[in-house]
Design a protein around this motif. Structure first.
Motif, PDB file in Angstrom:
ATOM      1  N   ASP A  13       6.998 -10.928   4.706  1.00 45.99           N
ATOM      2  CA  ASP A  13       6.117 -11.018   3.539  1.00 45.99           C
ATOM      3  C   ASP A  13       4.858 -11.788   3.916  1.00 45.99           C
ATOM      4  OD1 ASP A  13       5.017 -11.013   1.060  1.00 45.99           O
ATOM      5  OD2 ASP A  13       6.506 -12.321   0.119  1.00 45.99           O
ATOM      6  N   PRO A  14       3.732 -11.082   4.127  1.00 45.36           N
ATOM      7  CA  PRO A  14       3.555  -9.636   3.995  1.00 45.36           C
ATOM      8  C   PRO A  14       4.124  -8.876   5.193  1.00 45.36           C
ATOM      9  CG  PRO A  14       1.480 -10.659   4.603  1.00 45.36           C
ATOM     10  CD  PRO A  14       2.440 -11.782   4.356  1.00 45.36           C
ATOM     11  N   PRO A  15       4.292  -7.559   5.030  1.00 45.39           N
ATOM     12  CA  PRO A  15       4.982  -6.767   6.060  1.00 45.39           C
ATOM     13  C   PRO A  15       4.067  -6.279   7.180  1.00 45.39           C
ATOM     14  CG  PRO A  15       4.512  -5.375   4.188  1.00 45.39           C
ATOM     15  CD  PRO A  15       3.984  -6.745   3.835  1.00 45.39           C
ATOM     16  N   PHE A  16       3.332  -7.206   7.766  1.00 44.94           N
ATOM     17  CA  PHE A  16       2.504  -6.899   8.932  1.00 44.94           C
ATOM     18  C   PHE A  16       2.253  -8.202   9.675  1.00 44.94           C
ATOM     19  CE2 PHE A  16      -0.002  -6.439   4.948  1.00 44.94           C
ATOM     20  CZ  PHE A  16      -0.726  -7.633   4.963  1.00 44.94           C
ATOM     21  N   SER A  17       1.840  -8.085  10.916  1.00 49.48           N
ATOM     22  CA  SER A  17       1.712  -9.248  11.789  1.00 49.48           C
ATOM     23  C   SER A  17       0.610 -10.182  11.312  1.00 49.48           C
ATOM     24  CB  SER A  17       1.413  -8.796  13.223  1.00 49.48           C
ATOM     25  OG  SER A  17       1.245  -9.925  14.066  1.00 49.48           O
ATOM     26  N   LEU A  18       0.909 -11.489  11.342  1.00 49.98           N
ATOM     27  CA  LEU A  18      -0.063 -12.529  11.050  1.00 49.98           C
ATOM     28  C   LEU A  18      -0.006 -13.567  12.167  1.00 49.98           C
ATOM     29  CD1 LEU A  18       0.701 -13.210   7.270  1.00 49.98           C
ATOM     30  CD2 LEU A  18      -1.104 -11.747   8.205  1.00 49.98           C
ATOM     31  N   LEU A  19      -1.141 -14.183  12.450  1.00 51.95           N
ATOM     32  CA  LEU A  19      -1.228 -15.287  13.414  1.00 51.95           C
ATOM     33  C   LEU A  19      -0.729 -14.902  14.803  1.00 51.95           C
ATOM     34  CD1 LEU A  19       0.059 -18.163  11.096  1.00 51.95           C
ATOM     35  CD2 LEU A  19      -2.317 -17.529  11.568  1.00 51.95           C
ATOM     36  N   GLY A  20      -0.765 -13.603  15.101  1.00 52.90           N
ATOM     37  CA  GLY A  20      -0.302 -13.136  16.397  1.00 52.90           C
ATOM     38  C   GLY A  20       1.202 -13.128  16.557  1.00 52.90           C
ATOM     39  N   LEU A  21       1.927 -13.374  15.467  1.00 53.82           N
ATOM     40  CA  LEU A  21       3.393 -13.432  15.525  1.00 53.82           C
ATOM     41  C   LEU A  21       4.001 -12.045  15.371  1.00 53.82           C
ATOM     42  CD1 LEU A  21       3.848 -16.525  13.205  1.00 53.82           C
ATOM     43  CD2 LEU A  21       4.359 -16.471  15.653  1.00 53.82           C
ATOM     44  N   PRO A  22       5.124 -11.797  16.033  1.00 58.69           N
ATOM     45  CA  PRO A  22       5.798 -10.508  15.858  1.00 58.69           C
ATOM     46  C   PRO A  22       6.431 -10.394  14.478  1.00 58.69           C
ATOM     47  CG  PRO A  22       7.126 -11.969  17.226  1.00 58.69           C
ATOM     48  CD  PRO A  22       5.821 -12.675  16.988  1.00 58.69           C
ATOM     49  N   ARG A  23       6.482  -9.182  13.954  1.00 59.26           N
ATOM     50  CA  ARG A  23       7.159  -8.880  12.681  1.00 59.26           C
ATOM     51  C   ARG A  23       8.179  -7.798  12.983  1.00 59.26           C
ATOM     52  NH1 ARG A  23       6.193 -12.868   8.850  1.00 59.26           N
ATOM     53  NH2 ARG A  23       4.388 -12.407   7.551  1.00 59.26           N
ATOM     54  N   ILE A  24       9.400  -7.953  12.471  1.00 56.56           N
ATOM     55  CA  ILE A  24      10.459  -7.003  12.835  1.00 56.56           C
ATOM     56  C   ILE A  24      11.202  -6.423  11.643  1.00 56.56           C
ATOM     57  CG2 ILE A  24      10.829  -7.992  15.120  1.00 56.56           C
ATOM     58  CD1 ILE A  24      13.263  -9.485  13.919  1.00 56.56           C
ATOM     59  N   MET A  25      10.880  -6.850  10.404  1.00 60.41           N
ATOM     60  CA  MET A  25      11.539  -6.307   9.218  1.00 60.41           C
ATOM     61  C   MET A  25      10.479  -5.950   8.183  1.00 60.41           C
ATOM     62  SD  MET A  25      14.629  -6.222  10.179  1.00 60.41           S
ATOM     63  CE  MET A  25      15.964  -6.202   9.001  1.00 60.41           C
ATOM     64  N   SER A  26       9.640  -4.996   8.542  1.00 63.25           N
ATOM     65  CA  SER A  26       8.494  -4.635   7.710  1.00 63.25           C
ATOM     66  C   SER A  26       8.519  -3.200   7.214  1.00 63.25           C
ATOM     67  CB  SER A  26       7.186  -4.855   8.491  1.00 63.25           C
ATOM     68  OG  SER A  26       6.973  -6.222   8.753  1.00 63.25           O
ATOM     69  N   THR A  27       9.369  -2.344   7.815  1.00 62.95           N
ATOM     70  CA  THR A  27       9.388  -0.928   7.471  1.00 62.95           C
ATOM     71  C   THR A  27      10.827  -0.425   7.384  1.00 62.95           C
ATOM     72  OG1 THR A  27       9.385  -0.172   9.770  1.00 62.95           O
ATOM     73  CG2 THR A  27       7.230  -0.591   8.757  1.00 62.95           C
TER      74      THR A  27
END
Length: 390
Positions: A229-243
């Motif tokens: 939350d939100p479902p996209f990368s922020l601060l260069g961090l990986p996101r893995i539960m967005s879709t």
């Protein structure tokens, strides 16, 4: 909201957590029982009839997410907490696997058309924070074309007070926790994730679940991962539960019923490709908990700006989503499953009426959430009507 107020609101079960305990510590039987007694008791000492039914959340440490430090000991502590919760009769456990920060907003009191306020994520304001306040190396290049330029113009016009407030809003952290980060804390945590690929973080989640999900299954528990939350990368961090694809990959990697989903229509709804009714139809047998809220996206781009809208307005077709939920519950009933009814909460709400003069946790106003709950109940009642419903 206290127990008496919850009863007046028509709450049927309570979502709670032991926020006062440090992340990584074991949730003892005594602490769990104390919270259960609080929920079971009215202000006058009489029985409330309410029970603690969903944990939100049993947090996962940064060491587990990074597989550093005491991560193995933290997993063992997590298993002990699960065992203590199961012994207390609590079966549904929500958690998330977002690195460093949980939900992220740039404005906690954004004025909406009717005069109330809501939480908002503004991409250009966030970029102004990332590039000019946090001064993260490479930040400007991480945003879509044109965003950094607009962010620079915004930052130049911000007062010192607004810059300070923006930083506080973004690092606010998870509601109710004792962990509120300074900018130096954020920089230090970001450095520990520097260069970590998405595949590595997902692998760490799978490793965590390979340890705890079979234990949860043995204990009769249901674990459900909240989306990014939100479902996209922020601060260069990986996101893995967005879709939907993210969830499907993790459900297949640890394919036990206890490994499930918190379907948050607000978090996933901030990404236009996420078809919430469709996700409920396709992955519904693993949905153990629902956050029913809505956001309105400014654009259909990824990433985008958005704000927390009314529950029946916004970018997600809430009626279609609830209809899909009811179809899933009927399937469960026909299959003889024990967990036919999927617990839900109205989650975030807009600040309206008396909410505007109270000092409450951002996103969790009393009246705004009551309005959302009433709207959701109306949809449920209509769709479930024996003669006129689905």
């Amino acid at each position: 909201m206290g127990v008496d107020e919850m009863l007046q609101a028509g709450v049927e079960g309570v979502v709670s957590a032991l926020h006062h305990l440090p992340t990584g510590d074991v949730w003892s039987a005594e602490e769990i029982a104390r919270r259960q007694r609080e929920i079971a008791t009215r202000a006058d000492g009489s029985a409330s009839g309410l029970a603690w039914e969903v944990v939100e959340s049993l947090p996962v440490t940064e060491d587990i997410k990074k597989q550093t430090g005491d991560w193995r000991a933290h997993i063992e502590n997590y298993k002990l907490s699960l065992a203590n919760l199961a012994a207390a009769g609590i079966e549904t456990i929500c958690y998330n696997f977002m690195p460093v920060l949980d939900w992220t907003r740039t404005d906690l009191a954004y004025r909406v058309g009717h005069g109330g306020t809501a939480m908002r994520f503004d991409l250009h304001d966030f970029a102004a924070f990332d590039i000019h306040i946090l001064e993260r190396p490479g930040a400007a290049e991480s945003f879509p074309e044109g965003v950094a330029e607009i962010a620079g113009e915004r930052f130049a016009k911000m007062s010192g007070e607004r810059r300070e407030q923006l930083a506080k809003n973004i690092v606010f952290g998870l509601p109710g926790t004792a962990e509120h980060f300074t900018l130096d804390d954020v920089r230090a945590h970001l450095a520990e994730y520097d260069g970590m690929p998405t595949e590595t973080l997902r692998g760490h989640l799978v490793d965590f679940l390979a340890e705890v999900a079979p234990e949860a299954e043995r204990l009769g528990l249901r674990m459900c991962c909240h989306p990014d939350d939100p479902p996209f990368s922020l601060l260069g961090l990986p996101r893995i539960m967005s879709t939907e694809e993210d969830y499907r990959a993790v459900m297949e990697a640890v394919d036990v019923p206890a490994n499930g989903i918190t379907l948050c229509s607000g978090s996933l709804g901030a990404r236009p490709e996420n078809d919430l009714p469709g996700i409920m139809e396709r992955l519904g047998d693993r949905v153990h908990f629902l956050h029913l809220r809505n956001v309105t996206r400014d654009t259909e781009a990824v990433p985008c700006s958005f704000y927390e809208d009314e529950h029946l307005r916004g970018s997600t077709d809430m009626v279609a989503l609830i209809a899909a939920v009811l179809r899933e519950e009927r399937k469960r009933e026909q299959a003889g499953r024990a967990n036919v009814s999927i617990p839900f909460r109205p989650d975030h709400g807009q600040d309206i009426l008396d909410d505007l003069t109270r000092k409450v946790q951002p996103g969790y106003p009393a009246i705004g959430r009551l309005k959302g709950l009433a709207e959701l109940r109306g949809v449920l009642a209509a769709l479930s009507h024996p003669e006129h419903g689905l």
